[in-house]
Motif scaffolding. Structure first.
Motif, mmCIF file in Angstrom:
data_model
loop_
_atom_site.group_PDB
_atom_site.id
_atom_site.type_symbol
_atom_site.label_atom_id
_atom_site.label_comp_id
_atom_site.label_asym_id
_atom_site.label_seq_id
_atom_site.Cartn_x
_atom_site.Cartn_y
_atom_site.Cartn_z
ATOM 1 N N HIS A 164 3.064 21.161 36.828
ATOM 2 C CA HIS A 164 3.946 19.897 36.334
ATOM 3 C C HIS A 164 3.164 18.639 35.815
ATOM 4 O O HIS A 164 3.389 17.968 34.837
ATOM 5 C CB HIS A 164 4.823 19.494 37.432
ATOM 6 C CG HIS A 164 5.763 18.483 36.881
ATOM 7 N ND1 HIS A 164 5.773 17.255 37.231
ATOM 8 C CD2 HIS A 164 7.169 18.317 36.413
ATOM 9 C CE1 HIS A 164 6.841 16.355 36.688
ATOM 10 N NE2 HIS A 164 7.836 17.284 36.180
ATOM 11 N N ASP A 165 2.348 18.101 36.614
ATOM 12 C CA ASP A 165 1.405 17.114 36.204
ATOM 13 C C ASP A 165 0.647 17.388 35.101
ATOM 14 O O ASP A 165 0.546 16.295 33.916
ATOM 15 C CB ASP A 165 0.350 16.665 37.362
ATOM 16 C CG ASP A 165 1.124 16.298 38.526
ATOM 17 O OD1 ASP A 165 2.181 15.874 38.738
ATOM 18 O OD2 ASP A 165 0.177 16.356 39.598
ATOM 19 N N ALA A 166 0.063 18.520 34.759
ATOM 20 C CA ALA A 166 -0.471 18.829 33.367
ATOM 21 C C ALA A 166 0.618 18.827 32.316
ATOM 22 O O ALA A 166 0.348 18.214 31.122
ATOM 23 C CB ALA A 166 -1.092 20.074 33.443
ATOM 24 N N LEU A 167 1.777 19.137 32.513
ATOM 25 C CA LEU A 167 3.091 19.279 31.432
ATOM 26 C C LEU A 167 3.199 17.615 31.258
ATOM 27 O O LEU A 167 3.626 17.267 30.007
ATOM 28 C CB LEU A 167 4.257 19.951 32.006
ATOM 29 C CG LEU A 167 3.976 21.414 31.664
ATOM 30 C CD1 LEU A 167 5.408 22.096 32.309
ATOM 31 C CD2 LEU A 167 4.206 21.686 30.100
ATOM 32 N N ALA A 168 3.322 16.887 32.453
ATOM 33 C CA ALA A 168 3.943 15.464 32.088
ATOM 34 C C ALA A 168 2.628 14.666 31.358
ATOM 35 O O ALA A 168 3.178 13.921 30.373
ATOM 36 C CB ALA A 168 4.045 14.927 33.561
ATOM 37 N N ARG A 169 1.262 15.026 31.628
ATOM 38 C CA ARG A 169 0.387 14.235 30.844
ATOM 39 C C ARG A 169 0.545 14.735 29.238
ATOM 40 O O ARG A 169 0.544 13.812 28.470
ATOM 41 C CB ARG A 169 -1.035 14.575 31.187
ATOM 42 C CG ARG A 169 -1.229 13.937 32.561
ATOM 43 C CD ARG A 169 -3.034 13.892 33.027
ATOM 44 N NE ARG A 169 -3.242 15.377 33.047
ATOM 45 C CZ ARG A 169 -2.981 16.055 34.229
ATOM 46 N NH1 ARG A 169 -2.449 15.636 35.313
ATOM 47 N NH2 ARG A 169 -3.692 17.512 34.292
ATOM 48 N N TRP A 170 0.655 16.173 29.017
ATOM 49 C CA TRP A 170 0.637 16.545 27.488
ATOM 50 C C TRP A 170 1.801 16.231 26.861
ATOM 51 O O TRP A 170 1.911 15.652 25.852
ATOM 52 C CB TRP A 170 0.827 18.218 27.956
ATOM 53 C CG TRP A 170 0.642 18.919 26.645
ATOM 54 C CD1 TRP A 170 0.333 18.221 25.369
ATOM 55 C CD2 TRP A 170 0.635 20.213 26.424
ATOM 56 N NE1 TRP A 170 0.357 19.218 24.184
ATOM 57 C CE2 TRP A 170 0.480 20.467 24.898
ATOM 58 C CE3 TRP A 170 0.973 21.219 27.123
ATOM 59 C CZ2 TRP A 170 0.400 21.861 24.379
ATOM 60 C CZ3 TRP A 170 0.876 22.399 26.341
ATOM 61 C CH2 TRP A 170 0.700 22.649 25.061
ATOM 62 N N GLU A 200 2.279 13.368 23.568
ATOM 63 C CA GLU A 200 3.030 13.829 22.436
ATOM 64 C C GLU A 200 4.207 12.876 22.319
ATOM 65 O O GLU A 200 5.266 13.224 21.603
ATOM 66 C CB GLU A 200 3.311 15.163 22.250
ATOM 67 C CG GLU A 200 1.806 15.931 22.213
ATOM 68 C CD GLU A 200 1.977 17.341 21.850
ATOM 69 O OE1 GLU A 200 3.222 18.027 21.490
ATOM 70 O OE2 GLU A 200 1.153 17.999 21.974
ATOM 71 N N LEU A 201 4.476 11.785 23.105
ATOM 72 C CA LEU A 201 5.805 11.116 23.232
ATOM 73 C C LEU A 201 7.146 11.821 23.483
ATOM 74 O O LEU A 201 7.971 11.589 22.708
ATOM 75 C CB LEU A 201 5.714 10.220 22.045
ATOM 76 C CG LEU A 201 4.519 9.248 21.932
ATOM 77 C CD1 LEU A 201 4.690 8.663 20.588
ATOM 78 C CD2 LEU A 201 4.332 8.348 22.839
ATOM 79 N N ARG A 202 6.893 12.733 24.433
ATOM 80 C CA ARG A 202 8.067 13.731 24.694
ATOM 81 C C ARG A 202 8.183 13.462 26.038
ATOM 82 O O ARG A 202 7.628 13.192 27.147
ATOM 83 C CB ARG A 202 7.835 15.013 24.574
ATOM 84 C CG ARG A 202 7.751 15.485 22.855
ATOM 85 C CD ARG A 202 7.940 17.052 22.991
ATOM 86 N NE ARG A 202 7.900 17.312 21.425
ATOM 87 C CZ ARG A 202 6.545 17.785 20.729
ATOM 88 N NH1 ARG A 202 5.501 17.987 21.466
ATOM 89 N NH2 ARG A 202 6.596 18.081 19.495
ATOM 90 N N SER A 203 9.524 13.687 26.626
ATOM 91 C CA SER A 203 9.782 13.978 27.945
ATOM 92 C C SER A 203 9.535 15.357 28.514
ATOM 93 O O SER A 203 8.918 16.047 27.564
ATOM 94 C CB SER A 203 11.263 14.012 28.253
ATOM 95 O OG SER A 203 12.020 15.132 27.675
ATOM 96 N N VAL A 204 9.196 15.729 29.765
ATOM 97 C CA VAL A 204 8.703 17.031 29.965
ATOM 98 C C VAL A 204 9.570 18.054 29.748
ATOM 99 O O VAL A 204 9.480 18.953 29.387
ATOM 100 C CB VAL A 204 8.645 16.817 31.673
ATOM 101 C CG1 VAL A 204 8.240 17.988 32.406
ATOM 102 C CG2 VAL A 204 7.292 15.936 32.294
ATOM 103 N N ASN A 205 11.077 17.554 29.793
ATOM 104 C CA ASN A 205 12.036 18.536 29.394
ATOM 105 C C ASN A 205 11.737 18.990 27.999
ATOM 106 O O ASN A 205 11.890 20.178 27.706
ATOM 107 C CB ASN A 205 13.450 18.037 29.611
ATOM 108 C CG ASN A 205 14.565 19.127 29.531
ATOM 109 O OD1 ASN A 205 14.516 19.869 30.354
ATOM 110 N ND2 ASN A 205 15.415 19.029 28.530
ATOM 111 N N ALA A 206 11.634 18.021 27.110
ATOM 112 C CA ALA A 206 11.598 18.252 25.901
ATOM 113 C C ALA A 206 10.309 19.108 25.437
ATOM 114 O O ALA A 206 10.284 19.934 24.752
ATOM 115 C CB ALA A 206 11.378 16.968 24.867
#
Length: 85
Positions: free
Chosen positions: A16-22, A26-32
């Protein structure tokens, strides 16, 4: 607009932390970001359904031209229209 499906997703905290950083990069939410990655994987595997809706456009909605909104159509370059003088 059709109702969007929601479901619980359990992730390893490090994932989750890696996804949140990524997503932040890219100026997206984690969900997006998750939806983006799933759509990309489905498309690459040839499994994206042809009736899947396109994702919403990122960013602020475009302004409609003034003639469509009915508002005055002044310019944004500091000049005045003839009827504004």
């Amino acid at each position: 607009m059709a109702e969007r499906k929601s479901f619980l997703l359990r992730l390893d905290p490090a994932v989750h932390d890696a996804l949140a950083r990524w997503a932040g990069d890219e100026l997206r939410s984690v969900n997006a970001q998750i939806e983006f990655l799933l759509r990309k994987a489905l498309a690459e595997a040839g499994r994206l359904p042809p009736d899947a809706r396109r994702p919403a456009r990122r960013g602020r909605p475009r302004k409609r031209p003034a003639d469509e909104t009915g508002a005055g159509a002044g310019t944004n370059d500091g000049t005045e229209r003839a009827d504004d003088q």
